[in-house]
Motif scaffolding. Structure first.
Motif, mmCIF file in Angstrom:
data_model
loop_
_atom_site.group_PDB
_atom_site.id
_atom_site.type_symbol
_atom_site.label_atom_id
_atom_site.label_comp_id
_atom_site.label_asym_id
_atom_site.label_seq_id
_atom_site.Cartn_x
_atom_site.Cartn_y
_atom_site.Cartn_z
ATOM 1 N N THR A 1 0.828 -1.205 0.000
ATOM 2 C CA THR A 1 0.000 0.000 0.000
ATOM 3 C C THR A 1 0.858 1.249 0.000
ATOM 4 O O THR A 1 0.587 2.216 -0.725
ATOM 5 C CB THR A 1 -0.937 -0.007 1.215
ATOM 6 O OG1 THR A 1 -1.746 -1.185 1.195
ATOM 7 C CG2 THR A 1 -1.843 1.209 1.201
ATOM 8 N N ILE A 2 1.919 1.257 0.807
ATOM 9 C CA ILE A 2 2.827 2.398 0.823
ATOM 10 C C ILE A 2 3.517 2.553 -0.532
ATOM 11 O O ILE A 2 3.698 3.672 -1.044
ATOM 12 C CB ILE A 2 3.855 2.226 1.954
ATOM 13 C CG1 ILE A 2 3.176 2.382 3.317
ATOM 14 C CG2 ILE A 2 4.981 3.230 1.815
ATOM 15 C CD1 ILE A 2 2.592 3.749 3.567
ATOM 16 N N PHE A 3 3.901 1.440 -1.143
ATOM 17 C CA PHE A 3 4.513 1.504 -2.474
ATOM 18 C C PHE A 3 3.509 1.986 -3.511
ATOM 19 O O PHE A 3 3.873 2.722 -4.440
ATOM 20 C CB PHE A 3 5.060 0.129 -2.862
ATOM 21 C CG PHE A 3 5.784 0.113 -4.177
ATOM 22 C CD1 PHE A 3 7.084 0.578 -4.269
ATOM 23 C CD2 PHE A 3 5.165 -0.354 -5.323
ATOM 24 C CE1 PHE A 3 7.750 0.579 -5.481
ATOM 25 C CE2 PHE A 3 5.828 -0.358 -6.535
ATOM 26 C CZ PHE A 3 7.126 0.105 -6.618
ATOM 27 N N GLN A 4 2.249 1.602 -3.381
ATOM 28 C CA GLN A 4 1.215 2.080 -4.290
ATOM 29 C C GLN A 4 1.063 3.591 -4.182
ATOM 30 O O GLN A 4 0.911 4.289 -5.193
ATOM 31 C CB GLN A 4 -0.116 1.389 -3.982
ATOM 32 C CG GLN A 4 -1.281 1.874 -4.827
ATOM 33 C CD GLN A 4 -2.591 1.205 -4.446
ATOM 34 O OE1 GLN A 4 -2.605 0.175 -3.761
ATOM 35 N NE2 GLN A 4 -3.696 1.796 -4.863
ATOM 36 N N LEU A 5 1.104 4.122 -2.968
ATOM 37 C CA LEU A 5 1.028 5.572 -2.799
ATOM 38 C C LEU A 5 2.269 6.255 -3.362
ATOM 39 O O LEU A 5 2.201 7.378 -3.854
ATOM 40 C CB LEU A 5 0.867 5.912 -1.311
ATOM 41 C CG LEU A 5 -0.446 5.476 -0.665
ATOM 42 C CD1 LEU A 5 -0.408 5.732 0.829
ATOM 43 C CD2 LEU A 5 -1.629 6.203 -1.296
ATOM 44 N N LEU A 6 3.420 5.589 -3.291
ATOM 45 C CA LEU A 6 4.650 6.163 -3.852
ATOM 46 C C LEU A 6 4.537 6.313 -5.369
ATOM 47 O O LEU A 6 4.947 7.323 -5.937
ATOM 48 C CB LEU A 6 5.843 5.289 -3.487
ATOM 49 C CG LEU A 6 7.233 5.766 -3.905
ATOM 50 C CD1 LEU A 6 8.259 5.373 -2.853
ATOM 51 C CD2 LEU A 6 7.656 5.188 -5.254
ATOM 52 N N THR A 7 3.982 5.305 -6.027
ATOM 53 C CA THR A 7 3.829 5.385 -7.482
ATOM 54 C C THR A 7 2.651 6.252 -7.892
ATOM 55 O O THR A 7 2.612 6.744 -9.021
ATOM 56 C CB THR A 7 3.643 3.983 -8.071
ATOM 57 O OG1 THR A 7 2.494 3.360 -7.463
ATOM 58 C CG2 THR A 7 4.879 3.133 -7.806
#
Length: 520
Positions: free
Chosen positions: A30-36
């Motif tokens: 989820t954090i990586f999704q927000l990063l992208t």
């Protein structure tokens, strides 16, 4: 942020969205999704919906937005900053072309044929004379003093390094100053008939130098753009009242085309069409104007009034505003600099295709034939293709045929894998990633989070393909733009010289004075 999200949300978002903080792995994704930035708003609304009270919802929104803004404004731009800092476009291309026998062979051919053609042109123009007895070339005013061609002499020498001046010298002949001045002042005939002293040509040359003529052409371009705005897309648009009638628009287009034709004739009579030193078609901007003029003449001729070609011809009217960029020096500098960056961007495209091929083959090996699923409920895991048969009755009482189908984005074939990775590369990967995490086995229905390890494939590819390669495009374009900006060749060389000074300037490490008794 992963640990904080686990403490703040826990399992509250599990029943709302799959992008949640229920487990450490899902929180990381989820954090990586927000990063992208893919579907970040859905995560935001789900986080707010999972909390009770206005204060808790506001805190959840601030938590999600703080991480998203930090990534969008800082982390992603750090990629570009690091690439620009560590990549030099000119040096990178030189390093790629320098080694290898193939590049040396191409350089020898370029030097050899370049010198031969230059000497041939000089012989034809009478600047060099071939001595039939000795086979040597000499200037008519210097007796039998043979000229030397550095390109031919250096053809047998191979050097690992070459500077800009060596490249310039290898492409030029050994002229004396008198010959150079004579060539700069030479006056050429145009269109094979009109000599510089021709009264007709001198009249066109005078007209080309008049500011009033340039103003007339510029005004015609502005007016043609305005008429292009008020022209309806078709003659039979229902309920549309045109500002001007079709007859007046046709008359205006005829006048503008006539003005542009006069401009073309004047420029050609002054500078020549193709074979003179300052020929009209030797400039890319003039070629663009000539193409727009040809389309305008075809449109005015009325030869294509109906059919598909007529629609395409009308679309070419949108090219007319491009003529304004030729008259704006700042726009020309920007466009010329961007065009000059196409060569280094080509290397990035090759590298991008290479990543597509590598990850496409890996994806075919990992996920090929596993994305199939049933079109209706009733064949859930551990069921599969065998249970996905017959019919299904929906809640509305409709009878539907079951089908064992493959989603649009899969890895069964190389073309499908290529298109799937292309979509992932455009930061639209969440749905495909979740499908990959649900894969079970061949001819079996998917199960939620059955193969969470598959998400690692997309994370690695996004870091390499999306975050690095895409920002590599930006870095090369910015660096190439800074290296090639300039309105003239002198400005271009000066800007490059200043960049080299900035790169090669001495750098000193400055240490702060110690502030404690131990260091003192």
């Amino acid at each position: 942020f992963i640990v904080t999200g686990r403490y703040v949300f826990g399992t509250r978002m599990d029943d709302i969205t799959r992008s949640n903080f229920g487990t450490f792995q899902m929180a990381s994704l989820t954090i990586f999704q927000l990063l992208t930035g893919d579907s970040w708003s859905s995560v935001l609304y789900a986080a707010m919906h999972s909390m009770d009270g206005v204060g808790s919802q506001l805190f959840a929104a601030l938590f999600i937005l703080s991480w998203f803004c930090f990534c969008a404004l800082v982390v992603n731009n750090l990629f570009v900053a690091v690439i620009i800092e560590n990549f030099e476009v000119a040096e990178t291309i030189a390093s790629i072309e320098r080694p290898g026998h193939l590049s040396a062979f191409r350089a020898k051919l370029r030097e050899t044929f370049g010198s031969v053609w230059k000497r041939r042109a000089l012989v034809q123009n009478g600047d060099l004379v071939l001595d039939t007895n000795t086979g040597e070339l000499h200037h008519p005013t210097h007796g039998h003093q043979a000229t030397t061609t550095p390109g031919l002499e250096q053809m047998h020498e191979h050097s690992g390094k070459s500077t800009m001046m060596e490249v310039v010298r290898s492409a030029a002949l050994d002229y004396d100053e008198d010959t150079v001045e004579e060539e700069e002042d030479v006056e050429e005939r145009v269109l094979y008939f009109f000599q510089p002293w021709s009264s007709v040509r001198r009249a066109f040359m005078w007209l080309d130098s008049q500011p009033a003529f340039e103003f007339l052409v510029f005004a015609a371009i502005i007016c043609s753009c305005i008429f292009l705005i008020v022209t309806p897309p078709a003659d039979d648009v229902p309920g549309y009242e045109p500002v001007l009638s079709k007859g007046k628009l046709d008359q205006a287009n005829t006048v503008f085309t006539f003005v542009f034709c006069v401009e073309f004739v004047v420029r050609v009579m002054d500078r020549g069409l193709l074979f003179t030193q300052k020929a009209y078609l030797k400039s890319g901007w003039n070629c663009m104007d000539f193409i727009v003029l040809v389309f305008s003449l075809v449109d005015q001729s009325g030869s294509l009034q109906q059919g598909q070609y007529a629609k395409i011809l009308r679309l070419t009217r949108a090219l007319r505003p491009l003529r304004l960029m030729k008259r704006n020096q700042g726009m020309r500098v920007v466009i010329d600099a961007l065009v000059s960056t196409l060569a280094p961007v080509g290397y990035v495209i090759i590298f991008s295709i290479f990543t597509f091929v590598v990850f496409g083959v890996i994806g075919m090996g990992l996920f090929g034939g596993l994305f199939f699923r049933c079109s209706t409920p009733g064949a859930e895991y551990p069921g599969g293709k065998l249970e996905c048969s017959g019919h299904h009755v929906t809640e509305d009482g409709l009878l539907m045929q079951r089908a064992w189908y493959n989603p649009e984005y899969n890895f069964d074939k190389f073309v499908d894998a290529f298109m799937t990775l292309f979509r992932v590369n455009t930061i639209k990967y969440v749905a495909i990633g979740f499908d990959a995490m649900d894969l079970t086995d061949y001819d079996q229905s998917p199960k939620e989070n059955h193969s969470q390890i598959n998400s690692l494939f997309f994370v690695v590819y996004l870091i390499v393909g999306a975050l690095f390669v895409m920002n590599l495009f930006v870095g090369f374009i910015v660096d190439g733009f800074n290296a090639n900006k300039g309105s003239t060749d002198e400005d271009l060389l000066y800007n490059r010289f200043v960049r080299q000074l900035q790169i090669a300037k001495p750098k000193y490490k400055v240490f702060r004075e110690p502030q404690n008794s131990v260091s003192e």
